[in-house]
Design a protein around this motif. Structure first.
Motif, PDB file in Angstrom:
ATOM      1  N   ARG A 101       0.861  -1.382   0.077  1.00 23.05           N
ATOM      2  CA  ARG A 101       0.191  -0.527   0.346  1.00 23.05           C
ATOM      3  C   ARG A 101       0.814   1.314  -0.232  1.00 23.05           C
ATOM      4  O   ARG A 101       0.485   2.454  -0.701  1.00 23.05           O
ATOM      5  N   GLU A 128       0.909   4.409  -2.607  1.00 30.19           N
ATOM      6  CA  GLU A 128       0.959   5.883  -2.063  1.00 30.19           C
ATOM      7  C   GLU A 128       2.093   6.604  -2.760  1.00 30.19           C
ATOM      8  O   GLU A 128       1.515   7.481  -3.429  1.00 30.19           O
ATOM      9  N   ARG A 160      -0.504   5.776  -6.554  1.00 26.80           N
ATOM     10  CA  ARG A 160      -1.218   5.049  -7.576  1.00 26.80           C
ATOM     11  C   ARG A 160      -1.800   4.499  -6.433  1.00 26.80           C
ATOM     12  O   ARG A 160      -2.911   2.991  -6.251  1.00 26.80           O
ATOM     13  N   ALA A 161      -2.130   5.105  -4.685  1.00 21.97           N
ATOM     14  CA  ALA A 161      -3.418   5.099  -4.258  1.00 21.97           C
ATOM     15  C   ALA A 161      -4.249   4.528  -4.340  1.00 21.97           C
ATOM     16  O   ALA A 161      -5.207   3.270  -3.577  1.00 21.97           O
ATOM     17  N   ALA A 162      -5.126   5.458  -4.639  1.00 22.57           N
ATOM     18  CA  ALA A 162      -6.499   5.557  -5.424  1.00 22.57           C
ATOM     19  C   ALA A 162      -6.807   3.783  -5.951  1.00 22.57           C
ATOM     20  O   ALA A 162      -7.268   3.188  -5.728  1.00 22.57           O
ATOM     21  N   ASP A 210      -5.905   1.074  -3.667  1.00 24.53           N
ATOM     22  CA  ASP A 210      -7.782   0.555  -2.996  1.00 24.53           C
ATOM     23  C   ASP A 210      -8.519   0.517  -3.306  1.00 24.53           C
ATOM     24  O   ASP A 210      -9.213  -1.014  -3.185  1.00 24.53           O
ATOM     25  N   ARG A 211      -8.350   0.244  -4.971  1.00 21.45           N
ATOM     26  CA  ARG A 211      -9.888   0.173  -5.771  1.00 21.45           C
ATOM     27  C   ARG A 211      -9.634  -1.933  -6.085  1.00 21.45           C
ATOM     28  O   ARG A 211     -10.689  -2.360  -5.844  1.00 21.45           O
TER      29      ARG A 211
END
Length: 626
Positions: free
Chosen positions: A311, A315, A319-321, A324-325
């Motif tokens: 994670r 981030e 590309r954290a989003a 998470d997706r």
């Protein structure tokens, strides 16, 4: 077929009949156990001498293959050396070292001559070392390096039975091999043929979270039952993988029963075995990349670190989003597969399969690459794993079979079966095992892996072995399918001054799911409400500050930072949603540094030493109630 039901039991103290819940899994068909654990080394060398049995890392970080014949020759030569140095059938020999090739070599050489290895954690204090060596009446001790030798040396005057001290990094192996040249091979084989399944294989001391460690006596039969059952029932894990044989890199401590059991299973199951002494990411990740195991064994903490590191990398790359997706899709995908396995759902929809495939290369493949790229299966034990984490890893292509056991049960007593994994539980009884939930919620176990008793302590043995059942001291519940969920430990239940009983472990586990949290200790015994001490992950905090454009915090600043406190409060609030108001964490304190084994606050298997922590942080605990 597995059997479940209830039994009526009459309490010997109150003479009342109580209904207990019980679940039994029938044993696998198997040939009778004969001989000892070392026989597999000699049998495999005879039938498949060129098979790669182990991997051994050289000083330059390269892995060298060790064939079955070569390992047999090393075991035989070392066994001759041990006999030359006076080790005899039934002698106990302590091993104090990190996880490395030589430990496995010594284990099987000692078993070859009928001796009993006694593992000692490499971080043990002088008094802990003295107690184990004295209580086990060891006649010889193998240590890894000079610091260990000094530790033993500091108490050697109180160890009258200790005759020899060998040091690996001072040439002990070469010296023993040279000494063995004058011992005939036939003498070794006479010793080996005298070993029976009922012979004692090892004495493993409990980690001692609540008192002085006790020596658990485990026989060759206990390990045979345990490992052969796992090899048979969890065949997808231990079987040959596409493109080569199954392999595992062992980084768990061999001083712990989990690592020791896997060592034996790998040798008996013809699984290529490697060793890695360091758990830190700087050493472990390159070793995984070079060795490329097909499965790994770890405690939940390792999988939590893997997830958090992935994670953070995402981030840092902006590309954290996306991560998470991808995580949400992986969890939903694994849940859909779980529902189909239990007959309550059709499996992943077409749309979900497309989404899952979209994230395969961008996210899931990178998670697997961190473990070497070939891992598809893993086993987890030691403590409970968060259900969501298990689902995420499964959705990312790594099925984690969570299990439960004790030193007294020779490692796993329950585990999730390959075809029907129920995440968030520790699975069903392994074949040949029964699990019973007593009237007070305590978990009782029965099976061919349950230990023979505590060394020299009939009273303690009688307190836990009751008519063939092992009373574990742990609390749990069985569902209708026989899956066990651990709810706490009898001795750890907190009782507030208002009379509310609170099992701390579930709350602690939920707080720990926050990426910034390293550890959580729930307190509240004889207090008006429940509170918590929380430590944070230094790497995670450093990353969190960097992303926010903030400078590093000193330990003093860390415990007072309002933004960090707000983050931890969110974790606490989320954890509180699963319990009643009387059981919820009302307040907490962030500590300057994590609990560590070096400080005497963690066991070697990374469990919290509650009494030690509350004593060390008595002032902080008191402050929570002012």
């Amino acid at each position: 077929m597995a059997r479940s039901g209830t039994v009526t039991w009459r309490c010997a103290e109150c003479h009342k009949e109580r209904v207990l819940r019980e679940f039994t899994t029938p044993a696998l068909p198997a040939a009778p156990h004969v001989g000892g654990l070392a026989d597999a080394v000699f049998d495999h060398a005879l039938t498949d001498p060129d098979r790669v049995a182990l991997g051994r890392e050289d000083g330059a970080g390269r892995w060298r293959d060790v064939t079955a014949a070569a390992f047999r020759d090393e075991v035989l030569a070392l066994a001759r050396g041990l006999l030359a140095q006076g080790v005899r059938f039934g002698d106990r020999v302590a091993i104090m070292s990190r996880t490395r090739y030589e430990w496995t070599l010594f284990d099987f050489a000692l078993w070859t001559v009928g001796a009993q290895p006694v593992p000692v954690y490499p971080t043990s204090s002088a008094e802990q070392v003295h107690w184990i060596l004295y209580d086990a009446e060891v006649s010889a001790c193998l240590v890894e390096h000079g610091d260990h030798a000094m530790t033993v040396g500091s108490v050697i005057d109180r160890l009258p039975r200790l005759q020899r001290l060998w040091q690996l990094d001072a040439g002990a192996l070469d010296d023993l091999l040279a000494a063995g040249a004058r011992v005939a091979e036939d003498v070794v084989h006479r010793h080996r043929r005298a070993v029976t399944p009922d012979s004692v294989a090892t004495v493993i001391y409990t980690s001692g979270t609540t008192g002085r460690p006790r020596g658990c006596v485990l026989t060759h039969a206990h390990f045979m039952f345990e490992t052969d059952t796992l090899l048979g029932r969890w065949e997808p894990v231990f079987a040959s993988a596409s493109g080569g044989r199954a392999s595992t890199l062992l980084f768990l401590p061999l001083s712990h029963v989990f690592g020791r059991m896997i060592e034996v299973a790998a040798v008996r199951g013809r699984v290529k075995l490697g060793h890695q002494p360091e758990l830190g990411a700087d050493a472990l990740l390159p070793a995984l990349a070079a060795f490329r195991p097909t499965f790994v064994l770890a405690v939940p903490y390792v999988f939590e670190k893997l997830h958090r590191a992935a994670r953070r990398r995402a981030e840092s790359d902006g590309r954290a989003a996306v991560f998470d997706r991808a995580e949400e899709v992986a969890v939903r995908y694994a849940e859909a597969l779980e529902e189909r396995a239990f007959g309550v759902g059709p499996g992943p929809s077409a749309a979900l399969r497309i989404q899952h495939q979209f994230f395969e290369k961008a996210v899931y493949g990178k998670v697997r690459d961190a473990l070497g790229g070939r891992v598809r299966h893993a086993m987890s034990g030691g403590s409970a794993m968060d259900r969501r984490l298990g689902l995420f890893l499964a959705g990312a292509g790594i099925t984690v079979y969570e299990g439960y056991g004790l030193t007294e049960s020779c490692a796993a007593a329950t585990a999730n079966p390959p075809e029907r994994t129920r995440y968030g539980t520790v699975g069903q009884p392994i074949p040949g095992t029964a699990v019973r939930i007593a009237a007070d919620g305590e978990i009782w176990l029965r099976g061919g892996h349950v230990f023979a008793g505590y060394l020299g302590d009939a009273k303690a043995t009688g307190a836990v072995l009751r008519d063939g059942w092992l009373a574990t001291g742990d609390l749990g519940v069985l569902d209708d399918d026989g899956y066990l969920t651990i709810t706490g430990r009898k001795k750890e239940i907190l009782i507030t001054s208002g009379g509310k009983s609170v099992p701390p472990a579930p709350l602690e586990a939920r707080v720990r799911t926050h990426p910034l949290v390293a550890q959580c200790l729930v307190v509240g015994d004889n207090r008006p409400y429940v509170a918590a001490l929380v430590t944070v992950d230094p790497e995670a905090v450093e990353h969190w500050l960097t992303v926010r454009g903030r400078a590093p915090l000193s330990p003093a600043e860390l415990v007072r930072d309002r933004d960090l406190e707000a983050e931890i409060r969110r974790a606490v609030i989320a954890a509180n949603t699963s319990v009643s108001q009387a059981e919820s964490i009302r307040t907490f304190r962030i500590l300057a540094r994590p609990f560590s084994e070096a400080d005497g606050l963690l066991t070697p298997s990374l469990k919290l030493k509650r009494r030690a922590i509350t004593a060390a942080y008595a002032a902080e605990v008191d402050a929570l109630y002012r």
